[in-house]
Design an enzyme around this catalytic site. Structure first.
Site, PDB file in Angstrom:
ATOM      1  N   TRP A   1       0.820  -1.213   0.000  1.00 37.10           N
ATOM      2  CA  TRP A   1       0.000   0.000   0.000  1.00 37.10           C
ATOM      3  C   TRP A   1       0.852   1.260   0.000  1.00 37.10           C
ATOM      4  O   TRP A   1       0.531   2.232  -0.701  1.00 37.10           O
ATOM      5  CB  TRP A   1      -0.981  -0.026   1.167  1.00 37.10           C
TER       6      TRP A   1
ATOM      7  N   ASP B   1      -1.571   6.919   5.821  1.00 35.48           N
ATOM      8  CA  ASP B   1      -2.697   6.095   5.396  1.00 35.48           C
ATOM      9  C   ASP B   1      -3.043   5.158   6.550  1.00 35.48           C
ATOM     10  O   ASP B   1      -2.412   4.131   6.730  1.00 35.48           O
ATOM     11  CB  ASP B   1      -2.324   5.312   4.136  1.00 35.48           C
TER      12      ASP B   1
ATOM     13  N   LYS C   1     -12.636  -1.193   7.417  1.00 34.47           N
ATOM     14  CA  LYS C   1     -11.926  -2.036   8.384  1.00 34.47           C
ATOM     15  C   LYS C   1     -12.556  -1.878   9.769  1.00 34.47           C
ATOM     16  O   LYS C   1     -13.207  -2.778  10.272  1.00 34.47           O
ATOM     17  CB  LYS C   1     -10.450  -1.661   8.447  1.00 34.47           C
TER      18      LYS C   1
END
Length: 360
Positions: free
Chosen positions: A101, A172, A196
């Site tokens: 990511w 992030d 999440k």
């Protein structure tokens, strides 16, 4: 039967929240309609969004000089928005690469015309480590420093917040958002997908410090311009209304649990119990260096990969769902987000113990 859902995202949500949403689905706030049907310009949804923001600020202990944005496009959309809002084309941005990511965020910054300087690259360890904080040297002309506190795929988590000095720190937080207390005053920008810990897919929650709101390029699309979205209360276009509504319910649930201090302690205990079970076994292994192990995403492998399919099939029969590791990593992965109870982790450990007894 409700299963124990170990999915990395979209992930298990708190059952009381789902039950409340189900009860309100056809008649929300006495309107005779669903929140899915209500106008985002109507007084009921505007109040709903304002309540969600106020709850987020309380739960996160967010300083007053930060704006909260509810945006579409997920974290990937912010891979584009961050460079467009913080740096002119050709400017330098510093990145810490600890997994797929963070690598994707850096790739998009390059595509946006930035000079990306990777000040730490953990790819040599196959993304099982985080850098020594003393090794981080930020270029003097960097517009910002970007990192990913928790890498969902590899199960790597920073045990510290990088010291960026006067350089804006951008993070992030997708897979660790509101999983424990965090001093958000150390960050310039925080962003993350909701799917999440915060709700269903389709929503990104972005926190921007006030002094960083007016750096956007003149040609940044309005939909990605943070100042424009602040001025429009995140409603320049139709926002992901159902996701915002569920975020508000989940934040209420977090407060009912005792807030982030209680939730963080529970998350640490869940992760510790699963790591202890893995480390005590010669049958299972976790590849991540101990200091960099994630509380949220725990990958593990079996001594004989040929048993992976049997392990997953047996787990499914026991109501242990979505344990298959990411396709790029293999093995297993258990995601222990806020809504995963200690009973789910205990059930997984019991199953692992029995599977090892039979197949070890």
């Amino acid at each position: 039967m409700r299963v124990h859902n170990f999915s990395a995202g979209p992930a298990q949500l708190p059952l009381p929240v789902l039950e409340r949403a189900a009860a309100e689905l056809t008649d929300w706030r006495g309107t005779g309609m669903s929140v899915l049907e209500d106008s985002h310009r109507g007084k009921d949804f505007i109040a709903c969004a304002a309540q969600a923001e106020a709850a987020f600020r309380r739960v996160a202990a967010l300083p007053d000089n930060y704006r909260v944005l509810f945006l579409a496009g997920g974290a990937t959309g912010q891979f584009s928005a961050v460079p467009a809002n913080l740096a002119a084309r050709g400017a330098t941005a510093a990145f810490i690469n600890t997994g797929q990511w963070s690598a994707k965020a850096a790739k998009e910054a390059k595509r946006q015309g930035l000079n990306v300087v990777t000040i730490a690259d953990e790819s040599a360890s196959h993304y099982t480590t985080t850098p020594d904080p003393a090794s981080l040297i930020i270029p003097a002309d960097a517009a910002y420093l970007h990192y990913t506190p928790n890498e969902t795929i590899g199960g790597v988590e920073f045990p510290y917040v990088p010291d960026a000095g006067d350089t804006p720190l951008v993070a992030d937080f997708s897979s660790t958002y509101l999983s424990r207390p965090v001093d958000f005053s150390r960050f310039g920008v925080v962003y993350g997908g909701a799917q999440k810990n915060l709700g269903p897919a389709g929503l990104a929650v972005v926190l921007v410090r006030d002094d960083l709101l007016d750096r956007a390029r003149p040609d940044v699309p309005a939909i990605w311009d943070w100042r424009t979205m602040v001025d429009k209360d995140s409603m320049l276009n139709t926002p992901p209304t159902f996701s915002v509504y569920l975020l508000g319910l989940i934040l209420e649930w977090m407060e009912e649990q005792g807030g982030l201090a209680t939730i963080g302690a529970a998350n640490e205990a869940k992760a510790r119990s699963l790591y202890e079970a893995i480390d005590a076994s010669d049958f299972y292994a976790n590849p991540v260096e101990p200091r960099s192990r994630s509380w949220m995403n725990i990958p593990f492998t079996l001594a004989d990969p040929a048993l992976d399919a049997d392990f997953l099939a047996g787990a499914a029969r026991e109501g242990l769902a979505n344990l298959k590791g990411h396709r790029s990593v293999g093995g297993m992965r258990a995601s222990l987000y806020n809504a995963m109870g200690a009973d789910g982790v205990a059930a997984l450990i019991d199953y692992m113990t029995e599977f090892e007894r039979v197949h070890g």
